[in-house]
Design a protein around this motif. Structure first.
Motif, short mmCIF file in Angstrom:
data_model
loop_
_atom_site.label_atom_id
_atom_site.label_comp_id
_atom_site.label_asym_id
_atom_site.label_seq_id
_atom_site.Cartn_x
_atom_site.Cartn_y
_atom_site.Cartn_z
N ILE A 73 11.62 -27.11 -43.19
CA ILE A 73 12.43 -25.82 -43.23
C ILE A 73 13.95 -26.09 -42.74
O ILE A 73 14.76 -26.22 -43.58
CB ILE A 73 11.69 -24.63 -42.36
N ASP A 74 14.15 -25.74 -41.48
CA ASP A 74 15.56 -25.96 -41.03
C ASP A 74 15.64 -27.18 -39.91
O ASP A 74 16.54 -27.19 -39.18
CB ASP A 74 16.05 -24.71 -40.39
N LEU A 75 14.54 -28.11 -39.92
CA LEU A 75 14.71 -29.17 -39.06
C LEU A 75 14.79 -30.49 -39.67
O LEU A 75 13.95 -30.53 -40.97
CB LEU A 75 13.56 -28.92 -38.11
N TYR A 76 14.91 -31.54 -39.05
CA TYR A 76 15.20 -32.94 -39.46
C TYR A 76 14.54 -33.65 -38.54
O TYR A 76 15.15 -33.74 -37.39
CB TYR A 76 16.50 -33.36 -39.95
N PHE A 77 13.31 -34.33 -38.68
CA PHE A 77 12.70 -35.31 -37.81
C PHE A 77 12.86 -36.60 -38.05
O PHE A 77 12.83 -37.14 -39.14
CB PHE A 77 11.25 -34.99 -37.72
N TYR A 78 13.35 -37.47 -37.01
CA TYR A 78 13.41 -38.99 -37.31
C TYR A 78 12.97 -39.75 -36.23
O TYR A 78 13.05 -39.43 -35.12
CB TYR A 78 14.98 -39.21 -37.02
N VAL A 79 12.34 -41.04 -36.64
CA VAL A 79 12.02 -41.83 -35.76
C VAL A 79 12.67 -43.24 -36.10
O VAL A 79 12.69 -43.46 -37.39
CB VAL A 79 10.43 -42.30 -36.14
N ILE A 80 13.17 -43.98 -35.14
CA ILE A 80 14.14 -45.05 -35.27
C ILE A 80 13.64 -46.08 -34.67
O ILE A 80 13.22 -46.25 -33.77
CB ILE A 80 15.27 -44.61 -34.73
N GLY A 97 3.14 -32.85 -37.16
CA GLY A 97 1.86 -31.66 -37.09
C GLY A 97 1.84 -31.70 -35.62
O GLY A 97 1.49 -30.46 -35.09
N ARG A 98 1.74 -32.70 -34.73
CA ARG A 98 1.49 -32.31 -33.42
C ARG A 98 2.62 -31.68 -32.91
O ARG A 98 2.19 -30.70 -31.94
CB ARG A 98 1.45 -33.80 -32.74
N VAL A 99 3.89 -31.82 -33.12
CA VAL A 99 5.01 -30.92 -32.72
C VAL A 99 4.68 -29.46 -33.09
O VAL A 99 5.10 -28.56 -32.27
CB VAL A 99 6.26 -31.52 -32.92
N GLY A 100 4.55 -29.26 -34.42
CA GLY A 100 4.43 -28.08 -35.00
C GLY A 100 3.33 -27.29 -34.22
O GLY A 100 3.27 -25.98 -34.39
N LYS A 123 13.16 -24.16 -36.37
CA LYS A 123 14.06 -24.22 -35.51
C LYS A 123 13.56 -23.47 -34.03
O LYS A 123 13.40 -23.83 -33.24
CB LYS A 123 15.32 -23.88 -35.58
N ARG A 124 13.29 -22.09 -34.64
CA ARG A 124 13.10 -21.17 -33.57
C ARG A 124 11.63 -21.47 -32.76
O ARG A 124 11.59 -21.45 -31.60
CB ARG A 124 12.84 -19.75 -34.25
N ALA A 125 10.76 -21.85 -33.76
CA ALA A 125 9.57 -22.23 -32.86
C ALA A 125 9.51 -23.36 -32.21
O ALA A 125 8.94 -23.47 -31.14
CB ALA A 125 8.48 -22.13 -33.94
N LEU A 126 10.36 -24.39 -32.69
CA LEU A 126 10.51 -25.55 -31.60
C LEU A 126 11.17 -25.32 -30.49
O LEU A 126 10.83 -25.76 -29.56
CB LEU A 126 11.36 -26.65 -32.49
N LEU A 127 12.26 -24.58 -30.52
CA LEU A 127 13.23 -24.17 -29.26
C LEU A 127 12.29 -23.42 -28.39
O LEU A 127 12.42 -23.37 -27.09
CB LEU A 127 14.24 -23.21 -29.67
N GLU A 128 11.13 -22.48 -28.93
CA GLU A 128 10.37 -21.75 -28.02
C GLU A 128 9.38 -22.82 -27.33
O GLU A 128 8.62 -22.25 -26.16
CB GLU A 128 9.65 -20.67 -28.95
N ASN A 129 9.08 -24.00 -27.98
CA ASN A 129 8.24 -24.55 -27.24
C ASN A 129 8.63 -25.90 -26.87
O ASN A 129 7.87 -27.02 -27.07
CB ASN A 129 7.00 -24.99 -28.51
#
Length: 144
Positions: A73-80, A97-100, A123-129
């Motif tokens: 949606i409006d997020l980009y997840f990166y593992v380096i 999925g775990r984060v979501g 983003k909203r759900a991520l910031l709330e959690n």
């Protein structure tokens, strides 16, 4: 002569980063000193966002590092990870999925079983959690 095998290391993840759709940092945790200062980290994050936000690929080699990424949606997840790692985290779907799923409430309209796991995170759900995010990343990565 054959090259000697590389020293094995349990520390395969160098960083976990989550950026919004403007490339701004929402979460970043670095596990080594590849980018020691905040200025270097921000420059690296800007670089990976600029190289990845318009592609459908899920893996890139950038600045000598392996970057595994997924957008939602409006997020980009990166593992380096280092360039010799084979798809650092393996499956970005698993940690995304775990984060979501962090912070989902109980929905009695489904027989008290709660909502189905989310497939996309916004983003909203991520910031709330954020507390759940910190716990999930620490559990998944375990110090690098």
């Amino acid at each position: 002569w054959p090259r000697p095998p590389q020293e094995p290391s349990l520390y395969t993840v160098k960083a976990v980063i989550i950026l919004d759709n403007d490339g701004d940092r929402l979460f970043a945790k670095y596990y080594d000193d590849t980018y020691p200062s905040a200025k270097e980290q921000k420059a690296f994050e800007k670089n990976i966002f600029n190289k990845t936000h318009r592609t459908d690929s899920e893996i890139a080699l950038l600045e000598g590092l392996t970057v595994v990424y997924k957008s939602s949606i409006d997020l980009y997840f990166y593992v380096i990870g280092s360039s010799h790692e084979n798809e650092v985290a393996g499956d970005t779907q698993g940690w995304r999925g775990r984060v979501g799923g962090a912070g989902g409430g109980n929905d009695t309209t489904q027989g008290g079983q709660g909502p189905p796991p989310r497939k996309n995170v916004e983003k909203r759900a991520l910031l709330e959690n954020m507390e759940g995010l910190f716990l999930a990343v620490d559990e998944i990565v375990d110090g690098g």
